[in-house]
Design a protein around this motif. Structure first.
Motif: not given
Length: 769
Positions: A102-105, A201-220, A232-235, A553-554
């Motif tokens: 997904d692209l950030s908008q 299924r294994l990937r999704d299960r691990v990712a779901d666990r990470v998504e459920q935790v309140d993390l500032r650096w979830r993307g990292v 991970i945001p562009e900044t 950003d060109a």
């Protein structure tokens, strides 16, 4: 060196030859493959007759074999590319989604998805789309998942990217990823949902666990654990680039080695804790077995990227040797990994990570290997950090067009923190998320806190200015040679000379311009404008290209690297002709990287400390720069564009932004009675509302540059405008079709077209207006 290693060395060298941007067009790989095959024939004959000997014979044998294999693979990949520019319109396609990002908008705009998909069916298609892999974008897309089957109306076109002296080579990246074309989707319907395998299924299960935790650096965390870096945001990426720590967020040798080491330690501990296991399996073999299993599982979960596969091959080789009770030479293991990777995927030479990862491992071997048994752990770690900082300088300068000099300070904290604490915690949390979720949540929270500490340090270091490094081949060769000599233990008396060679990439390149001469470089920034005007000692940049809500950003991706490639001096003047995003979108990136001494604007309110351009004039190196003040009280943004007239002797260049026919009538008064304009930029990208017949007739340009994207939705340049210029004998060139265009006042009849004259073999051929 044993015979087999010499063959592998030659094979790797031959396969890597096509990683060099040779000219010659897409037919070059087939020619090299045939040449390699022709060279193999006499070698095979001589070998069979027993008349081939010598230490270099296996190297030549392997090199020709690698060249044949790589050339044939490249030829097939280039031949499989989609043809056409998408002008035939949308066509029905049946697609299987293979990956989604997904692209950030902005929140006020619908989301845009970018994804890759394999074409299952292409009814009525004559361009061989069936079986092709496409990278597509879909504005206001529904939720997409990997493995879904869709029937869509899509526009498919050949791979294409900007062609400039510097900047990211998108066509090369697509080739390295085996993506055959690009395009966009207009609408579609889902035919079937994904059919996930056990690994998905294994990937999704691990990712779901990470998504459920309140993390500032979830993307990292997701990037470290599963290789999903889209979160991970562009900044954050910009901070990592400025501090030379991008390698920490891409699953590579460090991460895989840690996974193998963690498994090795767990296997040994289990064997010691269970009294029955030592009866048939000792601790070393148990550790090797579990270490290999953990490493393989981690790489599979992370998507099996090239760097991860390379590290896995090396880790498995080391574990196998340890299990057998022997130790192998690190250089031999690195050579084996390199040859195996190139045998499996010769197109890996087109990915930056391939060169940087193998280069980093080789530098560590040169630096740490000779003192591994003599130095203490702290001394070895310091030597390794210095070696990477110095030895990777030329490679980073080539890839990023800059030198992140704060890298040693950044990595001094980040590498130990990540390797000793954060990555083991994240890996353990991934395992525990399947067995003990509460413990996994605790580990993830702790890792997130440590990442916050690390990024505070990196954000502070990222504020320091980063010098640009022109991508001069000679300077990079000197720097790399000096780095290797230093790592091999050059005498201290030679260190001053080595330091000078290491600084070679930072040296400004000569402009080779005489006094009273100027050069114009129209950069290829798609549907937008960015023009560099240079004299012997000064540089002016007119506009900075576009920027888009999706994050591209060109200014950062094209303008800054290109200006670094043609000379590292900072800008004297930045001109922002008017407020349209296709002209000023990249201005912030240009200001941050090049620190222009002065900024001139077409309208007020575009930046602090800037002045209006209209009516100003000066001389640089006997070249006159004059901004015409003809807009009057024009209310329209376009009509307030800066109109720049540059003169050297009897050669003039006119650059008028996006002015319309009304303002052009006032420009005519300044041109009547003057000699014809040698070079003119078509106002407003060649729009029918500009380039009035009177302006064209009075200016009588010999050359016309059109800053417009290939196949742009506005239809620029308009056929009527093109006809007007041709009626007065003008030659037209378009940046979107021919890449960057370079013109010199000392050679007014010559135009250097970057795509046709300076491009590598993997680029599509140029067109014309």
């Amino acid at each position: 060196m044993p015979y087999t290693q010499r063959v592998l060395l030659g094979f790797a060298a031959g396969a890597m030859l096509l990683g060099i941007p040779w000219p010659g067009g897409p037919t070059l790989p087939l020619g090299l493959a045939l040449a390699g095959a022709a060279g193999l024939a006499p070698i095979v004959l001589l070998r069979c007759l027993g008349r081939l000997s010598g230490s270099l014979a296996p190297v030549f044998w392997g090199a020709l074999l690698g060249l044949c294999w790589s050339g044939l693979t490249h030829h097939m990949a280039l031949e499989a590319r989609v043809v056409g520019d998408g002008s035939t319109g949308a066509r029905p396609l049946t697609l299987r989604v293979t990956s989604v990002s997904d692209l950030s908008q902005p929140a006020t705009q619908p989301a845009t998805a970018r994804f890759t998909a394999r074409v299952v069916e292409a009814p009525g298609s004559e361009s061989g789309l069936a079986g092709a892999t496409l990278r597509l974008s879909w504005h206001a897309a529904p939720a997409l998942q990997r493995g879904e089957l869709w029937r869509v109306q899509a526009v498919a076109k050949a791979p294409w990217s900007y062609a400039n002296p510097g900047g990211f080579d998108y066509e090369r990246w697509l080739l390295g990823k085996r993506i055959h074309g690009t395009g966009w989707v207009r609408d579609g319907e889902r035919l079937s949902g994904p059919v996930p395998g056990w690994l998905d299924r294994l990937r999704d299960r691990v990712a779901d666990r990470v998504e459920q935790v309140d993390l500032r650096w979830r993307g990292v965390v997701l990037a470290l654990l599963l290789g999903r870096a889209a979160g991970i945001p562009e900044t954050t990426w910009e901070i990592l680039r400025l501090t030379g720590t991008v390698h920490l967020m891409v699953i590579s040798g460090l991460h895989v080695s840690l996974a193998a080491a963690l498994g090795f330690a767990m296997g040994g501990a289990m064997c010691r804790l269970c009294p029955l296991l030592p009866l048939w399996l000792d601790a070393r073999r148990a550790g090797c077995a579990l270490g290999g299993l953990v490493a393989v599982t981690y790489v599979a979960l992370a998507g099996a990227g090239l760097a991860a596969v390379r590290a896995l091959i090396m880790s498995m080789a080391v574990l196998t040797l340890l299990a057998g009770g022997s130790r192998g030479r690190p250089a031999a293991l690195l050579l084996l990994a390199l040859a195996l990777l190139l045998a499996l995927e010769p197109l890996a030479v087109h990915q930056q990570g391939f060169w940087l990862s193998f280069g980093a491992v080789a530098i560590l071997m040169l630096a740490v290997g000779p003192v591994a048994g003599e130095a203490g752990a702290l001394r070895a770690a310091v030597r390794a950090q210095l070696a990477l900082s110095v030895g990777m300088l030329p490679g980073l300068a080539l890839v990023t067009a800059s030198v992140p000099w704060t890298g040693p300070a950044a990595n001094a904290l980040a590498v130990p923190l990540m390797s000793i604490v954060v990555i083991p915690m994240v890996l353990a949390a991934g395992v525990l998320s399947l067995l003990w979720p509460a413990a996994a949540d605790l580990l993830l929270t702790g890792a997130d806190a440590l990442l916050s500490l690390q990024f505070r340090w990196l954000e502070w270091l990222a504020r320091a200015p980063v010098p640009l490094a022109p991508s001069a081949t000679l300077g990079l060769v000197l720097a790399q040679s000096a780095a290797v000599c230093w790592l091999l233990g050059a005498p201290r008396g030679h260190w001053p000379l080595l330091l000078l060679c290491l600084a070679a990439p930072l040296a400004p390149r000569s402009t080779t311009l005489a006094h009273g001469e100027f050069r114009v470089t129209a950069l290829d920034v798609g549907q937008g404008t960015s023009v560099l005007v240079e004299t012997r000692r000064h540089r002016l940049l007119y506009d900075a290209g576009p920027a888009f809500p999706g994050g591209f950003d060109a200014g950062r991706a094209v303008v800054v690297p290109s200006l670094a490639a043609v000379g590292s001096r900072r800008l004297d003047v930045l001109v922002l002709s008017h407020d349209d995003v296709d002209h000023v979108g990249g201005a912030d990136a240009v200001r941050a990287a090049l620190a222009p001494r002065r900024t001139l604007l077409g309208m007020g309110g575009n930046g602090a400390g800037a002045d209006l351009c209209h009516g100003r004039s000066w001389r640089w190196d006997a070249v006159e720069f004059r901004f015409l003040d003809v807009a009057g009280e024009a209310a329209a943004d376009n009509d307030r564009s800066c109109i720049l007239l540059v003169r050297a002797g009897d050669q003039r260049m006119l650059l008028a932004g996006d002015i319309g026919a009304g303002v052009e009538s006032r420009v005519l008064r300044r041109l009547v009675g003057e000699a014809p304009v040698a070079l003119m930029f078509a106002p407003h990208h060649g729009s029918i509302s500009s380039s009035s017949p009177a302006l064209v007739r009075i200016a009588r340009p010999a050359l016309v540059f059109v800053s417009a994207g290939r196949g742009n939705r506005f239809g620029h340049p308009h056929p009527g405008v093109v006809a007007r210029y041709r009626r007065v004998g003008a030659r037209l060139h378009q940046t979107g079709l021919e890449g960057a265009l370079i013109w010199r006042s000392s050679e007014p009849a010559r135009v250097t077209r970057w795509r046709a004259e300076r491009s590598a073999y993997w680029r599509a051929g140029s067109g014309g207006v």
